[in-house]
Design a protein around this motif. Structure first.
Motif, PDB file in Angstrom:
ATOM      1  N   GLU A   1       0.833  -1.204   0.000  1.00 30.99           N
ATOM      2  CA  GLU A   1       0.000   0.000   0.000  1.00 30.99           C
ATOM      3  C   GLU A   1       0.875   1.265   0.000  1.00 30.99           C
ATOM      4  O   GLU A   1       0.586   2.260  -0.666  1.00 30.99           O
ATOM      5  N   ARG A   2       1.975   1.212   0.744  1.00 30.37           N
ATOM      6  CA  ARG A   2       2.875   2.383   0.722  1.00 30.37           C
ATOM      7  C   ARG A   2       3.398   2.590  -0.704  1.00 30.37           C
ATOM      8  O   ARG A   2       3.483   3.716  -1.200  1.00 30.37           O
ATOM      9  N   LEU A   3       3.718   1.484  -1.369  1.00 28.93           N
ATOM     10  CA  LEU A   3       4.213   1.586  -2.751  1.00 28.93           C
ATOM     11  C   LEU A   3       3.136   2.160  -3.672  1.00 28.93           C
ATOM     12  O   LEU A   3       3.412   2.974  -4.549  1.00 28.93           O
ATOM     13  N   ASN A   4       1.884   1.741  -3.453  1.00 27.71           N
ATOM     14  CA  ASN A   4       0.780   2.273  -4.284  1.00 27.71           C
ATOM     15  C   ASN A   4       0.721   3.784  -4.220  1.00 27.71           C
ATOM     16  O   ASN A   4       0.538   4.457  -5.227  1.00 27.71           O
ATOM     17  N   ARG A   5       0.888   4.296  -3.017  1.00 30.88           N
ATOM     18  CA  ARG A   5       0.771   5.761  -2.859  1.00 30.88           C
ATOM     19  C   ARG A   5       1.957   6.476  -3.513  1.00 30.88           C
ATOM     20  O   ARG A   5       1.801   7.551  -4.078  1.00 30.88           O
ATOM     21  N   ILE A   6       3.120   5.866  -3.431  1.00 25.97           N
ATOM     22  CA  ILE A   6       4.285   6.477  -4.091  1.00 25.97           C
ATOM     23  C   ILE A   6       4.079   6.443  -5.621  1.00 25.97           C
ATOM     24  O   ILE A   6       4.462   7.378  -6.325  1.00 25.97           O
ATOM     25  N   ARG A   7       3.454   5.359  -6.100  1.00 19.73           N
ATOM     26  CA  ARG A   7       3.176   5.276  -7.545  1.00 19.73           C
ATOM     27  C   ARG A   7       2.247   6.427  -7.962  1.00 19.73           C
ATOM     28  O   ARG A   7       2.452   7.056  -8.995  1.00 19.73           O
ATOM     29  N   ILE A   8       1.252   6.718  -7.140  1.00 17.25           N
ATOM     30  CA  ILE A   8       0.331   7.829  -7.457  1.00 17.25           C
ATOM     31  C   ILE A   8       1.114   9.150  -7.470  1.00 17.25           C
ATOM     32  O   ILE A   8       0.914   9.995  -8.346  1.00 17.25           O
ATOM     33  N   PHE A   9       2.016   9.298  -6.517  1.00  9.61           N
ATOM     34  CA  PHE A   9       2.838  10.527  -6.482  1.00  9.61           C
ATOM     35  C   PHE A   9       3.619  10.673  -7.789  1.00  9.61           C
ATOM     36  O   PHE A   9       3.657  11.757  -8.389  1.00  9.61           O
ATOM     37  N   SER A  10       4.195   9.572  -8.250  1.00 13.76           N
ATOM     38  CA  SER A  10       4.974   9.634  -9.492  1.00 13.76           C
ATOM     39  C   SER A  10       4.064  10.027 -10.667  1.00 13.76           C
ATOM     40  O   SER A  10       4.446  10.838 -11.518  1.00 13.76           O
ATOM     41  N   ASP A  11       2.861   9.465 -10.683  1.00 14.60           N
ATOM     42  CA  ASP A  11       1.916   9.833 -11.756  1.00 14.60           C
ATOM     43  C   ASP A  11       1.576  11.319 -11.675  1.00 14.60           C
ATOM     44  O   ASP A  11       1.454  11.997 -12.693  1.00 14.60           O
TER      45      ASP A  11
ATOM     46  N   ILE B   1      11.771   9.221  -0.961  1.00 16.75           N
ATOM     47  CA  ILE B   1      10.991   8.096  -1.502  1.00 16.75           C
ATOM     48  C   ILE B   1      11.359   6.771  -0.802  1.00 16.75           C
ATOM     49  O   ILE B   1      10.478   6.122  -0.215  1.00 16.75           O
ATOM     50  N   PRO B   2      12.637   6.360  -0.807  1.00 23.43           N
ATOM     51  CA  PRO B   2      12.933   5.100  -0.099  1.00 23.43           C
ATOM     52  C   PRO B   2      12.654   5.195   1.399  1.00 23.43           C
ATOM     53  O   PRO B   2      12.303   4.197   2.027  1.00 23.43           O
ATOM     54  N   ALA B   3      12.785   6.404   1.964  1.00 17.56           N
ATOM     55  CA  ALA B   3      12.509   6.558   3.404  1.00 17.56           C
ATOM     56  C   ALA B   3      11.031   6.266   3.679  1.00 17.56           C
ATOM     57  O   ALA B   3      10.698   5.521   4.611  1.00 17.56           O
ATOM     58  N   LEU B   4      10.153   6.843   2.880  1.00 14.86           N
ATOM     59  CA  LEU B   4       8.715   6.616   3.096  1.00 14.86           C
ATOM     60  C   LEU B   4       8.360   5.153   2.820  1.00 14.86           C
ATOM     61  O   LEU B   4       7.588   4.538   3.567  1.00 14.86           O
ATOM     62  N   ILE B   5       8.913   4.603   1.761  1.00 16.20           N
ATOM     63  CA  ILE B   5       8.599   3.206   1.426  1.00 16.20           C
ATOM     64  C   ILE B   5       8.991   2.279   2.589  1.00 16.20           C
ATOM     65  O   ILE B   5       8.284   1.331   2.909  1.00 16.20           O
ATOM     66  N   ALA B   6      10.120   2.585   3.219  1.00 20.45           N
ATOM     67  CA  ALA B   6      10.594   1.724   4.320  1.00 20.45           C
ATOM     68  C   ALA B   6       9.797   1.936   5.610  1.00 20.45           C
ATOM     69  O   ALA B   6      10.029   1.234   6.592  1.00 20.45           O
ATOM     70  N   GLY B   7       8.863   2.912   5.617  1.00 23.43           N
ATOM     71  CA  GLY B   7       8.011   3.095   6.797  1.00 23.43           C
ATOM     72  C   GLY B   7       8.455   4.210   7.729  1.00 23.43           C
ATOM     73  O   GLY B   7       8.024   4.265   8.882  1.00 23.43           O
ATOM     74  N   ASN B   8       9.319   5.088   7.228  1.00 23.16           N
ATOM     75  CA  ASN B   8       9.757   6.235   8.043  1.00 23.16           C
ATOM     76  C   ASN B   8       8.843   7.435   7.832  1.00 23.16           C
ATOM     77  O   ASN B   8       8.149   7.534   6.823  1.00 23.16           O
ATOM     78  N   SER B   9       8.896   8.378   8.777  1.00 22.90           N
ATOM     79  CA  SER B   9       8.336   9.710   8.550  1.00 22.90           C
ATOM     80  C   SER B   9       9.495  10.628   8.193  1.00 22.90           C
ATOM     81  O   SER B   9      10.623  10.408   8.639  1.00 22.90           O
ATOM     82  N   VAL B  10       9.175  11.665   7.397  1.00 20.43           N
ATOM     83  CA  VAL B  10      10.257  12.503   6.875  1.00 20.43           C
ATOM     84  C   VAL B  10      10.012  13.984   7.162  1.00 20.43           C
ATOM     85  O   VAL B  10       8.960  14.527   6.806  1.00 20.43           O
ATOM     86  N   LEU B  11      10.989  14.603   7.791  1.00 21.14           N
ATOM     87  CA  LEU B  11      11.029  16.066   7.904  1.00 21.14           C
ATOM     88  C   LEU B  11      11.939  16.545   6.778  1.00 21.14           C
ATOM     89  O   LEU B  11      13.164  16.368   6.843  1.00 21.14           O
ATOM     90  N   TYR B  12      11.320  17.066   5.752  1.00 23.81           N
ATOM     91  CA  TYR B  12      12.050  17.399   4.522  1.00 23.81           C
ATOM     92  C   TYR B  12      12.307  18.901   4.479  1.00 23.81           C
ATOM     93  O   TYR B  12      11.371  19.691   4.432  1.00 23.81           O
ATOM     94  N   LYS B  13      13.597  19.283   4.523  1.00 21.96           N
ATOM     95  CA  LYS B  13      13.899  20.707   4.416  1.00 21.96           C
ATOM     96  C   LYS B  13      14.509  20.974   3.052  1.00 21.96           C
ATOM     97  O   LYS B  13      15.689  20.728   2.817  1.00 21.96           O
ATOM     98  N   PRO B  14      13.667  21.476   2.128  1.00 18.46           N
ATOM     99  CA  PRO B  14      14.237  21.834   0.826  1.00 18.46           C
ATOM    100  C   PRO B  14      15.192  23.003   1.013  1.00 18.46           C
ATOM    101  O   PRO B  14      15.119  23.724   2.011  1.00 18.46           O
ATOM    102  N   SER B  15      16.071  23.194   0.049  1.00 15.22           N
ATOM    103  CA  SER B  15      16.945  24.363   0.104  1.00 15.22           C
ATOM    104  C   SER B  15      16.089  25.623   0.030  1.00 15.22           C
ATOM    105  O   SER B  15      15.033  25.643  -0.607  1.00 15.22           O
ATOM    106  N   GLU B  16      16.579  26.678   0.638  1.00 20.08           N
ATOM    107  CA  GLU B  16      15.878  27.970   0.557  1.00 20.08           C
ATOM    108  C   GLU B  16      15.834  28.485  -0.883  1.00 20.08           C
ATOM    109  O   GLU B  16      15.072  29.388  -1.200  1.00 20.08           O
ATOM    110  N   TYR B  17      16.663  27.904  -1.769  1.00 21.91           N
ATOM    111  CA  TYR B  17      16.653  28.309  -3.194  1.00 21.91           C
ATOM    112  C   TYR B  17      15.763  27.398  -4.038  1.00 21.91           C
ATOM    113  O   TYR B  17      15.748  27.518  -5.261  1.00 21.91           O
ATOM    114  N   ALA B  18      15.058  26.478  -3.393  1.00 19.76           N
ATOM    115  CA  ALA B  18      14.117  25.614  -4.124  1.00 19.76           C
ATOM    116  C   ALA B  18      12.892  25.367  -3.257  1.00 19.76           C
ATOM    117  O   ALA B  18      12.321  24.282  -3.254  1.00 19.76           O
TER     118      ALA B  18
END
Ligand code: NAD
Length: 456
Positions: free
Chosen positions: A44-54, A141-158
């Motif tokens: 199911e986690r993979l399904n959701r990542i597939r939707i994200f890719s779409d 992506i691999p972090a979420l698939i493996a069952g982790n939660s992610v605090l994602y800090k994009p660069s201030e330039y992106a």
């Protein structure tokens, strides 16, 4: 926080940076979220990542425009990047289950033994601006698939790209207590270092990476660093077509305006083919149109950060002072009186006393040095604090492999350069980092193994 278009210097948007208190609250929310996320079956986690890719695919045009407007890469390169991100996600979709499933080692006798892979927990993904989709996807992506939660800090330039990534992940069904994009710069990053997270995954400069590694070391949690490079390319005297090699080298140097960790940063050419190589290189470079990155046919836009112009100017004046010959460029080149353009710059007669051969240029500036043989090329290529990639062009695979085998780098290229494959580990040595993303190693990087001894 002002988001500025590097091509026009216009402010696109103003965004409020997350405070350390709000980041702490988000952490507490993610802590709860991760407990339920890891219980969801991996299919199911993979399904959701597939939707994200779409969703990346269906929103590609809009996403590419946002990326180009905030960091200045040509629009077609932004589209390429999103395509590349989908290709990488596909690798994770097809391979993650295999590498995260239990592995039985001993199935006979009284005591059975297996390895299981458990998520790390809540991880920080502190990211760079030059390829925000690609370097982000390597981690979240691999972090979420493996069952982790992610605090994602994009660069201030992106930042806008980072917020779009969050929007689409949530739309794809990733719970909002499992993934959070933190808008902000250094202070927001620092706030993440102060939290008791279960892993730190950083992409950025050596200076920041080393600081982060030192700061989080007492936590005794995984800390992976994907840092800069000073990637060399060597042209041997037996190449079949100097023109083709020169064309490939121009792309390796100037794609993304040289702002790639694995961009070619210095070139060594065998003395027998040096002059011809330089002619072909300059000939090809003339075809690379400089201008507004939103316009069709533009190959080189502005650099992403205004302050980098001064750094590039310093590299140029240092090289000139030490006797390098300037073949083209060497100064700022605003396309319409505005913007942070820097003319594609090529030097011959360079050597290792010059900063441009020793430091990570991260811009459209290259030095081309003459060498007498393979041994001299190999010694010069190794004369660096970095260890990301190295490239050798020769028609003789044995000759190239002999040189490549002696290089202390995470990646070796024969007759190609500046490329990344999801099937191979992406890793730096020395000041280029520690740990690996991509490949099966980059799937397992987000899980901790447990050894089971099961006696009946
Ligand atoms: P940077 O080190 O300036 O910033 C990277 C990230 O760290 C940003 O999100 C920034 O906000 C954050 N940060 C800055 N100070 C911090 C602190 N004290 N604590 C916590 N976080 C902090 O790097 P950059 O300019 O964004 O990226 C360019 C560099 O990244 C180049 O050296 C490039 O080679 C490298 N890079 C490497 C790879 C790779 O795969 N090896 C890929 C892309 C970029």
């Amino acid at each position: 926080m002002k988001i500025i278009n590097p091509a026009t210097e216009e402010t696109i948007q103003e965004i409020t940076e997350y405070s350390s208190e709000s980041i702490k609250q988000i952490f507490l929310k993610l802590k709860k979220g991760q407990l339920s996320w890891k219980q969801i079956p991996i299919s199911e986690r993979l399904n959701r990542i597939r939707i994200f890719s779409d969703l990346l695919g269906t929103n590609k045009d809009e996403l590419a425009k946002i990326l180009t407007s905030e960091m200045g890469k040509p629009l077609w390169q932004s589209l390429n990047e999103i395509n590349g991100a989908q290709y990488r996600i596909n690798f994770f979709l097809e391979n993650s289950e295999k590498y995260l499933s239990d592995e039985w080692q001993i199935l006979e006798g009284n005591t059975k033994e297996k390895i299981s892979y458990e998520p790390l927990g809540i991880i920080a993904n502190i990211s760079a601006w030059n390829y925000p989709y690609l370097v982000g996807v390597n981690v979240f992506i691999p972090a979420l698939i493996a069952g982790n939660s992610v605090l994602y800090k994009p660069s201030e330039y992106a930042t806008l790209t980072g917020l779009k990534i969050e929007e689409l992940l949530l739309k794809a069904g990733i719970p909002d207590n499992c993934f959070k994009a933190i808008a902000g710069g250094k202070n927001a990053g620092e706030a993440l270092l102060d939290l008791p997270l279960d892993g730190y995954f950083f992409t950025g400069s050596f200076k920041t990476g080393k600081y982060i590694a030192e700061k989080v070391a007492p936590k005794l949690v995984p800390c992976q660093l994907e840092l800069g490079g000073n990637d060399p390319l060597y042209v041997a005297d037996d190449v079949e077509s100097i023109k083709n090699v020169a064309n490939s080298a121009v792309e390796g140097v100037f794609y993304n305006n040289g702002q790639s960790c694995c961009a070619v940063k210095r070139i060594y050419v065998h003395q027998k083919v040096y002059d011809e190589f330089i002619c072909c290189f300059l000939e090809e470079l003339k075809k690379w149109k400089v201008g507004n990155p939103m316009e069709d046919g533009v190959m080189i836009g502005p650099v992403a950060r205004k302050e980098h112009l001064i750094f590039l100017e310093d590299l140029v004046s240092d090289a000139l002072k030490k006797g390098a010959v300037l073949l083209c460029g060497g100064q700022r080149s605003p396309s319409s009186g505005k913007g942070w353009g820097f003319s594609p710059t090529v030097f011959s007669n360079v050597d290792h006393t010059m900063r441009l051969m020793k430091e990570e240029t991260f811009g459209p500036v290259i030095g081309i040095q003459k060498v007498i043989n393979d041994d001299e090329a190999a010694a010069l290529m190794q004369d660096t604090e970095f260890g990301l990639t190295v490239s050798v062009y020769s028609k003789d695979k044995f000759r190239a492999e002999k040189i490549l085998a002696g290089m202390n780098t995470g990646t070796a290229y024969w007759n190609c350069c500046d490329r990344v494959s999801p099937f191979l580990p992406w890793s730096g040595r020395k000041n280029s980092g520690i740990g690996a993303t991509l490949s099966h190693l980059g799937i397992r990087a987000f899980a901790k193994p447990k050894g089971w001894h099961l006696r009946s």
